[in-house]
Enzyme design. Structure first.
Site, PDB file in Angstrom:
ATOM      1  N   THR A  42       6.411 -25.625  -2.175  1.00 44.71           N
ATOM      2  CA  THR A  42       5.621 -25.450  -3.432  1.00 44.71           C
ATOM      3  C   THR A  42       5.952 -26.770  -4.878  1.00 44.71           C
ATOM      4  OG1 THR A  42       5.443 -23.423  -3.057  1.00 44.71           O
ATOM      5  CG2 THR A  42       4.040 -23.951  -5.406  1.00 44.71           C
ATOM      6  N   CYS A  43       7.558 -26.564  -5.189  1.00 42.07           N
ATOM      7  CA  CYS A  43       7.648 -27.676  -6.593  1.00 42.07           C
ATOM      8  C   CYS A  43       7.111 -28.757  -6.385  1.00 42.07           C
ATOM      9  CB  CYS A  43       8.858 -27.556  -6.708  1.00 42.07           C
ATOM     10  SG  CYS A  43       9.798 -28.603  -7.658  1.00 42.07           S
ATOM     11  N   CYS A  48       5.525 -27.526  -9.945  1.00 40.45           N
ATOM     12  CA  CYS A  48       5.878 -28.565 -10.513  1.00 40.45           C
ATOM     13  C   CYS A  48       5.943 -30.377 -11.289  1.00 40.45           C
ATOM     14  CB  CYS A  48       7.376 -28.096 -10.559  1.00 40.45           C
ATOM     15  SG  CYS A  48       8.357 -27.014 -10.126  1.00 40.45           S
ATOM     16  N   LYS A  51       1.856 -31.002 -10.969  1.00 33.36           N
ATOM     17  CA  LYS A  51       1.516 -30.432 -12.875  1.00 33.36           C
ATOM     18  C   LYS A  51       2.385 -31.158 -13.274  1.00 33.36           C
ATOM     19  CE  LYS A  51       4.008 -27.929 -14.180  1.00 33.36           C
ATOM     20  NZ  LYS A  51       5.108 -26.838 -14.358  1.00 33.36           N
ATOM     21  N   TYR A  99      13.204 -36.203   0.876  1.00 33.42           N
ATOM     22  CA  TYR A  99      13.408 -34.761   1.278  1.00 33.42           C
ATOM     23  C   TYR A  99      13.717 -34.841   2.860  1.00 33.42           C
ATOM     24  CZ  TYR A  99      13.175 -32.385  -2.985  1.00 33.42           C
ATOM     25  OH  TYR A  99      13.471 -31.734  -4.041  1.00 33.42           O
ATOM     26  N   GLY A 175      -4.053 -15.833 -17.836  1.00 36.78           N
ATOM     27  CA  GLY A 175      -2.947 -16.399 -18.995  1.00 36.78           C
ATOM     28  C   GLY A 175      -1.688 -16.858 -18.763  1.00 36.78           C
ATOM     29  N   TYR A 177       1.442 -19.173 -17.399  1.00 35.98           N
ATOM     30  CA  TYR A 177       2.291 -20.448 -17.466  1.00 35.98           C
ATOM     31  C   TYR A 177       0.923 -21.480 -17.014  1.00 35.98           C
ATOM     32  CZ  TYR A 177       5.317 -22.115 -13.812  1.00 35.98           C
ATOM     33  OH  TYR A 177       5.379 -21.709 -12.612  1.00 35.98           O
ATOM     34  N   ILE A 178       0.754 -21.590 -15.767  1.00 39.05           N
ATOM     35  CA  ILE A 178       0.472 -22.758 -15.039  1.00 39.05           C
ATOM     36  C   ILE A 178      -1.129 -22.175 -15.538  1.00 39.05           C
ATOM     37  CG2 ILE A 178      -0.741 -22.546 -12.406  1.00 39.05           C
ATOM     38  CD1 ILE A 178       1.794 -21.811 -11.207  1.00 39.05           C
ATOM     39  N   GLU A 181      -0.712 -24.829 -18.423  1.00 35.89           N
ATOM     40  CA  GLU A 181      -1.031 -26.431 -18.454  1.00 35.89           C
ATOM     41  C   GLU A 181      -1.744 -26.578 -17.804  1.00 35.89           C
ATOM     42  OE1 GLU A 181       4.031 -25.606 -17.295  1.00 35.89           O
ATOM     43  OE2 GLU A 181       2.756 -25.507 -15.472  1.00 35.89           O
ATOM     44  N   ARG A 204       1.970 -12.839 -21.056  1.00 36.38           N
ATOM     45  CA  ARG A 204       2.619 -12.053 -21.524  1.00 36.38           C
ATOM     46  C   ARG A 204       4.190 -12.449 -21.286  1.00 36.38           C
ATOM     47  NH1 ARG A 204       2.062  -8.201 -17.475  1.00 36.38           N
ATOM     48  NH2 ARG A 204       0.814  -9.321 -16.490  1.00 36.38           N
ATOM     49  N   GLY A 261      -1.554 -15.067 -10.437  1.00 43.32           N
ATOM     50  CA  GLY A 261      -0.608 -15.000  -9.800  1.00 43.32           C
ATOM     51  C   GLY A 261      -0.061 -14.968  -8.943  1.00 43.32           C
ATOM     52  N   ALA A 340      11.497 -23.317 -19.240  1.00 47.32           N
ATOM     53  CA  ALA A 340       9.766 -23.791 -20.435  1.00 47.32           C
ATOM     54  C   ALA A 340       8.140 -23.705 -19.748  1.00 47.32           C
ATOM     55  CB  ALA A 340       9.714 -25.970 -19.286  1.00 47.32           C
ATOM     56  N   HIS A 438      19.625 -36.474 -36.776  1.00 47.34           N
ATOM     57  CA  HIS A 438      18.625 -36.837 -38.144  1.00 47.34           C
ATOM     58  C   HIS A 438      17.805 -38.241 -37.295  1.00 47.34           C
ATOM     59  CE1 HIS A 438      16.165 -35.818 -41.840  1.00 47.34           C
ATOM     60  NE2 HIS A 438      16.827 -37.348 -41.979  1.00 47.34           N
ATOM     61  N   GLU A 443      16.867 -30.539 -35.085  1.00 43.84           N
ATOM     62  CA  GLU A 443      18.280 -30.445 -36.148  1.00 43.84           C
ATOM     63  C   GLU A 443      17.806 -29.008 -36.313  1.00 43.84           C
ATOM     64  OE1 GLU A 443      18.466 -33.368 -39.195  1.00 43.84           O
ATOM     65  OE2 GLU A 443      17.139 -33.514 -38.193  1.00 43.84           O
TER      66      GLU A 443
HETATM   67  C1  LIG Z   1       1.006 -24.814 -10.567  1.00 42.22           C
HETATM   68  C2  LIG Z   1       2.940 -24.541 -10.414  1.00 42.22           C
HETATM   69  C3  LIG Z   1       3.893 -25.397 -11.176  1.00 42.22           C
HETATM   70  C4  LIG Z   1       5.170 -24.457 -11.090  1.00 42.22           C
HETATM   71  N1  LIG Z   1       6.292 -25.667 -12.263  1.00 42.22           N
HETATM   72  C5  LIG Z   1       6.750 -25.569 -12.107  1.00 42.22           C
HETATM   73  C6  LIG Z   1       8.015 -26.007 -13.197  1.00 42.22           C
HETATM   74  O1  LIG Z   1       7.145 -26.248 -13.630  1.00 42.22           O
HETATM   75  N2  LIG Z   1       8.964 -25.528 -13.627  1.00 42.22           N
HETATM   76  C7  LIG Z   1       9.982 -24.673 -12.232  1.00 42.22           C
HETATM   77  O2  LIG Z   1      10.608 -24.453 -12.113  1.00 42.22           O
HETATM   78  N3  LIG Z   1       9.217 -23.982 -11.480  1.00 42.22           N
HETATM   79  C8  LIG Z   1       7.637 -24.306 -11.324  1.00 42.22           C
HETATM   80  N4  LIG Z   1       7.106 -23.285 -10.194  1.00 42.22           N
HETATM   81  C9  LIG Z   1       7.810 -22.318  -9.250  1.00 42.22           C
HETATM   82  C10 LIG Z   1       8.075 -23.193  -7.718  1.00 42.22           C
HETATM   83  O3  LIG Z   1       7.529 -24.007  -7.436  1.00 42.22           O
HETATM   84  C11 LIG Z   1       8.594 -22.360  -7.163  1.00 42.22           C
HETATM   85  O4  LIG Z   1       9.574 -21.463  -8.042  1.00 42.22           O
HETATM   86  C12 LIG Z   1       9.870 -22.730  -6.353  1.00 42.22           C
HETATM   87  O5  LIG Z   1       8.872 -24.145  -5.167  1.00 42.22           O
HETATM   88  C13 LIG Z   1       9.886 -21.793  -5.259  1.00 42.22           C
HETATM   89  O6  LIG Z   1      10.417 -22.430  -4.157  1.00 42.22           O
HETATM   90  P1  LIG Z   1      11.431 -21.364  -2.804  1.00 42.22           P
HETATM   91  O7  LIG Z   1      12.125 -22.404  -2.304  1.00 42.22           O
HETATM   92  O8  LIG Z   1      11.562 -20.840  -2.961  1.00 42.22           O
HETATM   93  O9  LIG Z   1       9.621 -21.845  -1.963  1.00 42.22           O
HETATM   94  P2  LIG Z   1       8.769 -22.805  -1.542  1.00 42.22           P
HETATM   95  O10 LIG Z   1       8.889 -23.920  -2.912  1.00 42.22           O
HETATM   96  O11 LIG Z   1       7.296 -22.310  -2.445  1.00 42.22           O
HETATM   97  O12 LIG Z   1       9.323 -22.932  -0.740  1.00 42.22           O
HETATM   98  C14 LIG Z   1       8.520 -22.324   0.599  1.00 42.22           C
HETATM   99  C15 LIG Z   1       8.059 -23.068   1.826  1.00 42.22           C
HETATM  100  O13 LIG Z   1       7.891 -22.746   3.560  1.00 42.22           O
HETATM  101  C16 LIG Z   1       6.815 -22.408   3.781  1.00 42.22           C
HETATM  102  N5  LIG Z   1       6.447 -21.345   4.390  1.00 42.22           N
HETATM  103  C17 LIG Z   1       5.506 -20.141   4.219  1.00 42.22           C
HETATM  104  N6  LIG Z   1       5.925 -19.549   5.439  1.00 42.22           N
HETATM  105  C18 LIG Z   1       6.431 -20.501   6.596  1.00 42.22           C
HETATM  106  C19 LIG Z   1       6.520 -19.665   7.542  1.00 42.22           C
HETATM  107  N7  LIG Z   1       6.341 -18.837   8.172  1.00 42.22           N
HETATM  108  N8  LIG Z   1       7.123 -21.259   8.934  1.00 42.22           N
HETATM  109  C20 LIG Z   1       7.472 -22.145   8.198  1.00 42.22           C
HETATM  110  N9  LIG Z   1       7.508 -22.445   6.500  1.00 42.22           N
HETATM  111  C21 LIG Z   1       7.059 -21.049   6.235  1.00 42.22           C
HETATM  112  C22 LIG Z   1       5.845 -23.249   2.734  1.00 42.22           C
HETATM  113  O14 LIG Z   1       4.808 -24.413   2.754  1.00 42.22           O
HETATM  114  C23 LIG Z   1       7.098 -23.941   1.555  1.00 42.22           C
HETATM  115  O15 LIG Z   1       7.147 -24.973   2.067  1.00 42.22           O
HETATM  116  C24 LIG Z   1       5.947 -23.269 -10.012  1.00 42.22           C
HETATM  117  C25 LIG Z   1       4.768 -23.112  -9.178  1.00 42.22           C
HETATM  118  C26 LIG Z   1       4.012 -23.839  -9.318  1.00 42.22           C
HETATM  119  C27 LIG Z   1       2.512 -23.086  -7.701  1.00 42.22           C
END
Ligand SMILES: Cc1cc2nc3c(=O)[nH]c(=O)nc-3n(C[C@H](O)[C@H](O)[C@H](O)COP(=O)(O)OP(=O)(O)OC[C@H]3O[C@@H](n4cnc5c(N)ncnc54)[C@H](O)[C@@H]3O)c2cc1C
Length: 455
Positions: A42-43, A48, A51, A99, A175, A177-178, A181, A204, A261, A340, A438, A443
Site C-alpha cells: 500500500t505505502c 504514502c 500521495k 523492492y 474526515g 487524514y486521507i 490530504e 477525529r 475507513g 504527519a 534562527h 525555533e
Molecule cells: C492513501 C494512503 C495514504 C497513506 N499515507 C501514509 C503516510 O503518509 N504515512 C504512513 O506512515 N502511512 C501511510 N499510509 C498507511 C500505510 O500505507 C500502511 O500503514 C502500510 O502500508 C502498512 O503496511 P503493511 O505491510 O501492514 O500492509 P500493506 O503495505 O498494505 O501490504 C500488504 C500487502 O499484502 C498483499 N496481500 C493482501 N492479501 C494477500 C494474500 N492473500 N496473498 C498475497 N498477498 C496479499 C497486498 O497486495 C499488499 O501488497 C497510507 C495509506 C493510504 C491508503
C-alpha cells in the site's frame, strides 16, 4: 531433509512483510514471500509515496502564486494532470524494481499469487502447497465502502491516484487524514472540492486546536467542508453525480471519492479455520510479540489494526525477526509515535493531544498549554493569508512535555526531531534550554514561554 519447504512464509510483500522477510533471511533462514498485487504494498503503490508525490506536485500552485511577492514575474502557468500521473507511475515502477532487488539480494524467494492458509504450517497459492515452520501474515488493509445506494459510482484513494482526468468538481466523503490530504491535492490543482463529514469537525482523534486550525485554513483555500452531513444515496445522471443528503439537500459533482475507513485483509485466507482469532473489526488479534492465537502464526502491520502507519509496520517486522529468530524477544513500544498529515498546510504531531493529557492527568489544571500562532516568514512578502499554529502540552507537576502539535509549512519535517526529545522524556525546561535556529518556524518550539490562560 528439512521438515518444511521454508523456515518462514510471509503473506503480503508490503512495508511489514518485506522488512520482516529480509531481516529473517539475513539471519540465514529460508524465506518465501507471497504477493498478489505489487511488491511494496500500500505505502509504495497506493499510499504514502504516490500521495506525497501528488502533494508535492500540487503545492507548486501556491509557490507560483507566492513568487511575485519576491520579485518574480511568473508567466501564465498551466498544469497537465496526465503528465503528473505518468511521472508518478514511472517512479512507482522504479521503486518496485528496487523492492524486487532488495528481496532477491537478501535471498528471499518471491511467490506471485494469493496466499491462503491451509493449515498451521501450509500456505496454498493457486492450488500449490508451500510449507513453513512459521507463517507471518502481513496482508494489510483495503478501503471500505459503506452500504449506500449508488456507492458503485464512488471511487476510493486507490482510483483517485490514477484518475484519467482531473475532476472539475469532486466530493470527498470522510474526515480522516486521507480525506483531507486528497482534498488539499485536488483543491490546489484547481478542482472545486467539497468535503463531507458526519462529525462536527475533521480529523477525529487529533488535537482540537489542530482540527480547528486546519479546517479554517482549508476553508480559506476554497474547500467547502459540510459537517454533520450524511449521504443517503448517490445518483448518476448525464455525466454528473448527485449526492443526496439526509437533510434533503443535494450536491452535484463529477467525481465522488470515499475515504471513510479501511478494513484489514483477513477475508477468505483461511485464518479463522486455522485458529487465528479476529476482533470485531476483523483485525487479527496478536500479543505484544505479534503472535496470534496459533503458536507458529504471527501477524504484523495494518492487518492487526494497531497503529496503521508504515514506520510502525516496519518496526513490527523488525521486532518479529528479532523475537523469533534473533533470540531477543522484542515488544513494540507504541508511545510517542510521531505522525504527519500531508494536508495543505500540513500537520505534525507527537504525544498526547490536550484532551488525552487532561484525561491522563485527571484535571485540566494539571497540565500547562503553550500555543503560538504566526504568519510564516515565506508568506510575509507574498501576502498569503495562512497561519502556522504550534502547541506544547506539559505535565505541570513533572514539567515533562506530553505532546507537541503543529499545523503549518514544514510541520512534518519539524516534528520528527521533536519526537526524539519526547521519546527521551524531555521536560519543558530542557526545551527552553535548547537554543533555537534562527530564523525558522521550528525555533518557536524552544522559545514559547507564555502559558495559555484559561481553557
Ligand atoms: C492513501 C494512503 C495514504 C497513506 N499515507 C501514509 C503516510 O503518509 N504515512 C504512513 O506512515 N502511512 C501511510 N499510509 C498507511 C500505510 O500505507 C500502511 O500503514 C502500510 O502500508 C502498512 O503496511 P503493511 O505491510 O501492514 O500492509 P500493506 O503495505 O498494505 O501490504 C500488504 C500487502 O499484502 C498483499 N496481500 C493482501 N492479501 C494477500 C494474500 N492473500 N496473498 C498475497 N498477498 C496479499 C497486498 O497486495 C499488499 O501488497 C497510507 C495509506 C493510504 C491508503
Amino acid at each position: 531433509m528439512a521438515k518444511y519447504d521454508y523456515d518462514l512464509i510471509t503473506i503480503g510483500a508490503g512495508s511489514g512483510g518485506v522488512r520482516a522477510s529480509r531481516r529473517t533471511a539475513a539471519m540465514g533462514k529460508r524465506v518465501a514471500v507471497i504477493e498478489n498485487l505489487r511488491v511494496g504494498g500500500t505505502c509504495v503503490m497506493r499510499g504514502c509515496v504516490p500521495k506525497k508525490l501528488l502533494v508535492i506536485g500540487s503545492h507548486f500552485a501556491d509557490d507560483f502564486e507566492d513568487a511575485p511577492g519576491y520579485g518574480w514575474t511568473v508567466p501564465e502557468t498551466s498544469f497537465d494532470w496526465s503528465a503528473l500521473i505518468a511521472a508518478k507511475a514511472q517512479e512507482l515502477d522504479r521503486l518496485e524494481g528496487i523492492y524486487h532487488r532488495i528481496l532477491s539480494d537478501a535471498g528471499v524467494e518471491e511467490i506471485t499469487g494469493t496466499g491462503k492458509i491451509a493449515d498451521a504450517h501450509t500456505v496454498e497459492v493457486d492450488g500449490k502447497a508451500h510449507s513453513a515452520e512459521t507463517i507471518l501474515v502481513c496482508t494489510g488493509g483495503w478501503p471500505h465502502l459503506p452500504d449506500v445506494p449508488g456507492i458503485e459510482h464512488a471511487i476510493t484513494s486507490n482510483e483517485a491516484l490514477d484518475l484519467e482526468d482531473l475532476p472539475k468538481r469532486i466530493a470527498i466523503v470522510g474526515g480522516g487524514y486521507i480525506a483531507v490530504e486528497f482534498a488539499g491535492i485536488f483543491n490546489a490543482l484547481g478542482a472545486q472540492v467539497t468535503e463531507i463529514i458526519r462529525a462536527p469537525q475533521i480529523l477525529r482523534g487529533f488535537d482540537e486546536d489542530v482540527r480547528n486550525v486546519l479546517a479554517e485554513e482549508m476553508k480559506k483555500k476554497g474547500i467547502t467542508i459540510l459537517s454533520k452531513t450524511v449521504v443517503e444515496r448517490i445518483e448518476r445522471a448525464s455525466g454528473s453525480l448527485t449526492l443526496h443528503f439526509s437533510s434533503g439537500e443535494t450536491l452535484e459533482v463529477d467525481t465522488i471519492m470515499y475515504a471513510t475507513g479501511r478494513k484489514p485483509n483477513t477475508k477468505d485466507i483461511g485464518l479463522e479455520e486455522a485458529g487465528v482469532g479476529l476482533n470485531e473489526k476483523a483485525a487479527i488479534v496478536v500479543d505484544e510479540y505479534s503472535k496470534t492465537a496459533v503458536d507458529n502464526i504471527y501477524a504484523i502491520g495494518d492487518v492487526t489494526d494497531r497503529i496503521n502507519l508504515t514506520p510502525v509496520a516496519l518496526a513490527e517486522g523488525e521486532a518479529f525477526a528479532r523475537t523469533v529468530y534473533g533470540a531477543e524477544p522484542t515488544a513494540m513500544d507504541y508511545s510517542n509515535i510521531a505522525s504527519a498529515v500531508f494536508s495543505q498546510p500540513p500537520i505534525g504531531s507527537v504525544g498526547l493531544t490536550e484532551d488525552q493529557a487532561v484525561v491522563q492527568a485527571g484535571l485540566k489544571e494539571a497540565i500547562d498549554v503553550y500555543v503560538s500562532r504566526f504568519t510564516p516568514m515565506k508568506y510575509t512578502l507574498s501576502g498569503r493569508d495562512e497561519k502556522t499554529m504550534m502547541k506544547i502540552i506539559v505535565d505541570s507537576e513533572t514539567d515533562r512535555v506530553l505532546g507537541c502539535h503543529m499545523v503549518g509549512l514544514d510541520a512534518p519535517e519539524i516534528i520528527q526531531g521533536v519526537a526524539i526529545a519526547l521519546k527521551c522524556g524531555a521536560t519543558k525546561a530542557q526545551f527552553d534550554a535548547t537554543i533555537g535556529i534562527h530564523p525558522t518556524a521550528a525555533e518557536e518550539f524552544v522559545t514559547m514561554r507564555d502559558k495559555r490562560e484559561g481553557p
